[in-house]
Design a protein around this motif. Structure first.
Motif, short mmCIF file in Angstrom:
data_model
loop_
_atom_site.label_atom_id
_atom_site.label_comp_id
_atom_site.label_asym_id
_atom_site.label_seq_id
_atom_site.Cartn_x
_atom_site.Cartn_y
_atom_site.Cartn_z
N ASP A 14 0.81 -1.21 0.00
CA ASP A 14 0.00 0.00 0.00
C ASP A 14 0.85 1.26 0.00
O ASP A 14 0.38 2.32 -0.42
CB ASP A 14 -0.92 0.02 1.23
N ALA A 39 -7.13 8.61 -3.06
CA ALA A 39 -7.32 7.59 -4.09
C ALA A 39 -6.97 6.21 -3.52
O ALA A 39 -7.65 5.21 -3.80
CB ALA A 39 -6.47 7.89 -5.31
N LYS A 40 -5.93 6.15 -2.71
CA LYS A 40 -5.56 4.88 -2.05
C LYS A 40 -6.65 4.46 -1.07
O LYS A 40 -6.95 3.28 -0.93
CB LYS A 40 -4.23 5.02 -1.31
N ASP A 43 -9.55 2.71 -2.73
CA ASP A 43 -9.24 1.34 -3.16
C ASP A 43 -9.16 0.36 -2.01
O ASP A 43 -9.28 -0.84 -2.21
CB ASP A 43 -7.92 1.31 -3.94
N SER A 44 -8.94 0.83 -0.79
CA SER A 44 -8.73 -0.06 0.34
C SER A 44 -9.73 0.23 1.45
O SER A 44 -9.68 1.28 2.09
CB SER A 44 -7.30 0.10 0.86
#
Length: 119
Positions: A14, A39-40, A43-44
């Motif tokens: 990550d 944005a990360k 996604d998680s």
């Protein structure tokens, strides 16, 4: 051991560090870095939950202390579980195997003697 010291990240892929999270929570990231971090987070689910949980803290200055305390408790809990697991192991396994073999031999011998008596 290093995994125990870093509870804010889910896995090394990550590439989200404790410092980035803390800077994000304090609002000190540049707009580009903030956008990349968000944005990360999209996604998680794990990261998103982590940030939401960290935002719930009233005192951002004591957040590092909380993290250290959680890491210490986690390490202690894992150590306790490891000790309990060690206690559950059969330490006299060779003697147990010898006893099982002797009992099996006595059963076989008893069967043979009974068969000889009937014959």
């Amino acid at each position: 051991m290093s995994n125990l010291q870093d509870i804010l990240t889910n896995n090394p892929g990550d590439e989200l560090s404790d410092e980035e999270l803390l800077l994000y929570l304090e609002g000190k990231l540049s707009p580009e870095a903030q956008h990349a971090l968000e944005a990360k987070l999209v996604d998680s689910a794990f990261m998103n939950d982590a940030v939401e949980g960290l935002e719930a803290f009233s005192s951002k200055q004591h957040l590092n202390d909380y993290v250290l305390q959680l890491n210490k408790q986690l390490h202690q809990q894992l150590h306790t579980r490891k000790q309990q697991k060690e206690k559950r192991k059969i330490k006299d396994l060779p003697w147990l195997m010898i006893y099982v073999v002797i009992v099996l031999l006595l059963c076989i011998l008893g069967y043979v003697v009974i068969r000889m008596i009937r014959a």
